[in-house]
Write a protein that holds these residues in place. Structure first.
Motif, PDB file in Angstrom:
ATOM      1  N   GLY A  84       0.823  -1.196   0.000  1.00  0.00           N
ATOM      2  CA  GLY A  84       0.000   0.000   0.000  1.00  0.00           C
ATOM      3  C   GLY A  84       0.860   1.249   0.000  1.00  0.00           C
ATOM      4  N   VAL A  85       0.227   2.390   0.081  1.00  0.00           N
ATOM      5  CA  VAL A  85       0.957   3.662   0.079  1.00  0.00           C
ATOM      6  C   VAL A  85       1.648   3.848   1.426  1.00  0.00           C
ATOM      7  N   GLU A  86       2.956   4.060   1.389  1.00  0.00           N
ATOM      8  CA  GLU A  86       3.724   4.224   2.622  1.00  0.00           C
ATOM      9  C   GLU A  86       4.558   5.501   2.587  1.00  0.00           C
ATOM     10  N   GLU A  87       4.735   6.063   3.764  1.00  0.00           N
ATOM     11  CA  GLU A  87       5.488   7.306   3.914  1.00  0.00           C
ATOM     12  C   GLU A  87       6.928   7.150   3.449  1.00  0.00           C
ATOM     13  N   THR A  88       7.528   5.992   3.764  1.00  0.00           N
ATOM     14  CA  THR A  88       8.944   5.791   3.456  1.00  0.00           C
ATOM     15  C   THR A  88       9.211   5.507   1.984  1.00  0.00           C
ATOM     16  N   ARG A  89       8.163   5.286   1.213  1.00  0.00           N
ATOM     17  CA  ARG A  89       8.367   4.903  -0.179  1.00  0.00           C
ATOM     18  C   ARG A  89       7.639   5.868  -1.128  1.00  0.00           C
ATOM     19  N   GLU A  90       6.345   5.678  -1.325  1.00  0.00           N
ATOM     20  CA  GLU A  90       5.612   6.490  -2.288  1.00  0.00           C
ATOM     21  C   GLU A  90       5.621   7.972  -1.915  1.00  0.00           C
ATOM     22  N   VAL A  91       5.345   8.265  -0.645  1.00  0.00           N
ATOM     23  CA  VAL A  91       5.321   9.664  -0.212  1.00  0.00           C
ATOM     24  C   VAL A  91       6.726  10.267  -0.271  1.00  0.00           C
ATOM     25  N   TYR A  92       7.729   9.466   0.102  1.00  0.00           N
ATOM     26  CA  TYR A  92       9.113   9.949   0.012  1.00  0.00           C
ATOM     27  C   TYR A  92       9.453  10.363  -1.416  1.00  0.00           C
ATOM     28  N   TYR A  93       9.153   9.508  -2.386  1.00  0.00           N
ATOM     29  CA  TYR A  93       9.470   9.833  -3.770  1.00  0.00           C
ATOM     30  C   TYR A  93       8.690  11.064  -4.240  1.00  0.00           C
ATOM     31  N   ALA A  94       7.452  11.193  -3.790  1.00  0.00           N
ATOM     32  CA  ALA A  94       6.664  12.366  -4.164  1.00  0.00           C
ATOM     33  C   ALA A  94       7.324  13.646  -3.661  1.00  0.00           C
TER      34      ALA A  94
ATOM     35  N   ALA B 217      12.432  -3.646  -1.720  1.00  0.00           N
ATOM     36  CA  ALA B 217      11.918  -2.529  -0.904  1.00  0.00           C
ATOM     37  C   ALA B 217      13.040  -1.857  -0.114  1.00  0.00           C
ATOM     38  N   TRP B 218      14.109  -1.509  -0.814  1.00  0.00           N
ATOM     39  CA  TRP B 218      15.260  -0.891  -0.140  1.00  0.00           C
ATOM     40  C   TRP B 218      14.933   0.503   0.406  1.00  0.00           C
ATOM     41  N   GLU B 219      13.787   1.052   0.041  1.00  0.00           N
ATOM     42  CA  GLU B 219      13.429   2.383   0.555  1.00  0.00           C
ATOM     43  C   GLU B 219      13.231   2.380   2.067  1.00  0.00           C
ATOM     44  N   GLU B 220      12.902   1.193   2.610  1.00  0.00           N
ATOM     45  CA  GLU B 220      12.740   1.094   4.058  1.00  0.00           C
ATOM     46  C   GLU B 220      14.105   0.831   4.684  1.00  0.00           C
ATOM     47  N   LEU B 221      14.567   1.785   5.471  1.00  0.00           N
ATOM     48  CA  LEU B 221      15.926   1.729   5.996  1.00  0.00           C
ATOM     49  C   LEU B 221      16.031   0.785   7.195  1.00  0.00           C
TER      50      LEU B 221
ATOM     51  N   SER C  58      19.897   1.647   2.980  1.00  0.00           N
ATOM     52  CA  SER C  58      20.706   2.698   3.601  1.00  0.00           C
ATOM     53  C   SER C  58      20.349   4.045   2.977  1.00  0.00           C
ATOM     54  N   TRP C  59      20.701   5.122   3.671  1.00  0.00           N
ATOM     55  CA  TRP C  59      20.433   6.448   3.137  1.00  0.00           C
ATOM     56  C   TRP C  59      21.213   6.667   1.846  1.00  0.00           C
ATOM     57  N   SER C  60      22.426   6.163   1.784  1.00  0.00           N
ATOM     58  CA  SER C  60      23.229   6.366   0.577  1.00  0.00           C
ATOM     59  C   SER C  60      22.599   5.662  -0.622  1.00  0.00           C
ATOM     60  N   LEU C  61      22.072   4.444  -0.408  1.00  0.00           N
ATOM     61  CA  LEU C  61      21.403   3.725  -1.487  1.00  0.00           C
ATOM     62  C   LEU C  61      20.132   4.448  -1.914  1.00  0.00           C
ATOM     63  N   LYS C  62      19.361   4.897  -0.939  1.00  0.00           N
ATOM     64  CA  LYS C  62      18.106   5.580  -1.224  1.00  0.00           C
ATOM     65  C   LYS C  62      18.360   6.878  -1.989  1.00  0.00           C
TER      66      LYS C  62
ATOM     67  N   ASP D 155      18.498  10.009  -7.038  1.00  0.00           N
ATOM     68  CA  ASP D 155      19.264  10.764  -8.043  1.00  0.00           C
ATOM     69  C   ASP D 155      19.135  10.110  -9.422  1.00  0.00           C
ATOM     70  N   ASP D 156      19.131   8.774  -9.443  1.00  0.00           N
ATOM     71  CA  ASP D 156      19.006   8.055 -10.720  1.00  0.00           C
ATOM     72  C   ASP D 156      17.638   8.294 -11.354  1.00  0.00           C
ATOM     73  N   ILE D 157      16.610   8.340 -10.533  1.00  0.00           N
ATOM     74  CA  ILE D 157      15.258   8.598 -11.035  1.00  0.00           C
ATOM     75  C   ILE D 157      15.177   9.984 -11.667  1.00  0.00           C
ATOM     76  N   ILE D 158      15.691  10.957 -10.958  1.00  0.00           N
ATOM     77  CA  ILE D 158      15.641  12.336 -11.450  1.00  0.00           C
ATOM     78  C   ILE D 158      16.459  12.491 -12.733  1.00  0.00           C
TER      79      ILE D 158
END
Length: 350
Positions: free
Chosen positions: A95-105, A260-264, A323-327, A332-335
């Motif tokens: 589902g929609v999660e703060e650490t993933r979908e909202v973070y990317y938004a 799901a690497w967005e979850e640290l 990790s924060w560095s991976l995230k 950066d790759d997406i942008i």
């Protein structure tokens, strides 16, 4: 100078005094920090949000044959001159999660894009599909995404030919499949299309045999250690799409990353009950019929879930622990990809 060993060993009382002192100091620091943050007032977000409602793309004779009202949140960056580009984000199985979908938004609004997060689960009274993927099929989310695209295209605030789609896992599969011409045909869509597709850890084990696409650029972002939606089948799928005529295919495998690497976290987590389709291989033909790639067996159209449970599905997945560095690298790759695809403006040179 050296000291006798006896004098270098803490007594129990000494350790307790040290621990209490540390706790008191930590409490004082926390109170000071909280007071400082409160004195500054609530943080001002660099974007505004709007709650949106629209009807899914209804396809008679399929699981998405009812006019479901789709719930979505639109993020709009402040201090921009309209029209602006946009990105549709579809949810993962969690589902929609703060650490993933909202973070990317949040990150995408920083570079001038509006973001529409579609909540296909809440729209149908659901929370997730981790333990039963049949409760919300990918097909339903695809039609929600197409309806979201139509909503944005009709809004004069957004540039119609600069709207991309992205997602993670189930959402990543949707991001990949909405580029396929055969699935667009099934959805009855021929007048609008996404300008770019970002598929993060998509499922490439249950795929359409016809690999022709709209020609829009596609970025596959894959995790090296993914045991739920493994990278290898997606590398093969990206090559199939490229061989079918789309030269604008990019792939990147993130070393040491799990699903799901967005979850640290310090280490990945294991869920022994979540459904895992990594051992399945299914072809979907142009008429929608599904066949086992291993045996050629025709799958029951109305009960594919039981077939998978009996034939290839396993339980247990490993995820998270990013990790924060991976995230940050992934962000950066997406942008950078969206800039190469012409969705985002090029970064100003100083």
């Amino acid at each position: 100078m050296t000291f006798p060993l006896a004098k270098r060993i803490w007594t129990t009382a000494s350790r307790q005094r040290f621990m209490w002192g540390s706790l008191v100091l930590a409490s004082i620091v926390t109170l000071i920090l909280a007071s400082f943050l409160l004195s500054r007032g609530p943080a001002k977000e660099p974007f505004t949000t709007e709650q949106m409602r629209f009807v899914t793309n209804v396809v008679p004779g399929t699981t998405n044959d009812e006019p479901v009202e789709v719930q979505a949140t639109l993020y709009i960056p402040k201090a921009v001159e309209f029209p602006i580009p946009a990105v549709v984000i579809t949810p993962s199985s969690s589902g929609v999660e703060e650490t993933r979908e909202v973070y990317y938004a949040r990150e995408l609004t920083k570079v001038g894009a509006a973001v529409l997060i579609i909540d296909s689960f809440a729209s149908r009274g659901l929370t997730d599909s981790l333990y039963d993927q049949s409760v919300l099929e990918q097909w339903d989310v695809e039609n929600d995404a197409i309806a979201g695209l139509a909503k944005l295209v009709a809004d004069e605030r957004f540039i119609p030919d600069r709207i991309a789609i992205m997602g993670v896992s189930k959402g990543g599969t949707v991001a990949m499949d909405t580029a396929l011409t055969i699935r667009r045909k099934w959805m009855g869509v021929d007048d609008i299309a996404f300008a770019a597709h970002i598929a993060i850890s998509p499922d490439c084990t249950w795929i359409t045999r016809n690999a022709q696409t709209t020609g829009a650029p596609i970025l596959f972002m894959l995790a090296e250690l993914d045991d739920q939606t493994p990278a290898k089948p997606c590398l093969a799928e990206s090559l199939r799409i490229k061989n079918a005529g789309n030269e604008r295919i990019e792939t990147k495998v993130y070393k040491g990353a799990h699903h799901a690497w967005e979850e640290l976290g310090w280490w990945p987590e294991h869920d022994p009950e979540a459904e895992n389709y990594s051992k399945c291989r299914v072809w979907i033909e142009d008429d929608g019929k599904m066949y086992s790639a291993h045996t050629g067996e025709l799958l029951p159209e109305d009960d594919w879930h039981s077939w998978a449970r009996d034939s290839c599905m396993i339980q247990g997945v490993t995820c998270c622990g990013g990790s924060w560095s991976l995230k940050k690298q992934a962000t950066d790759d997406i942008i950078a990809f969206l800039r190469r695809a012409g969705v985002l403006d090029e970064k100003p040179t100083s």
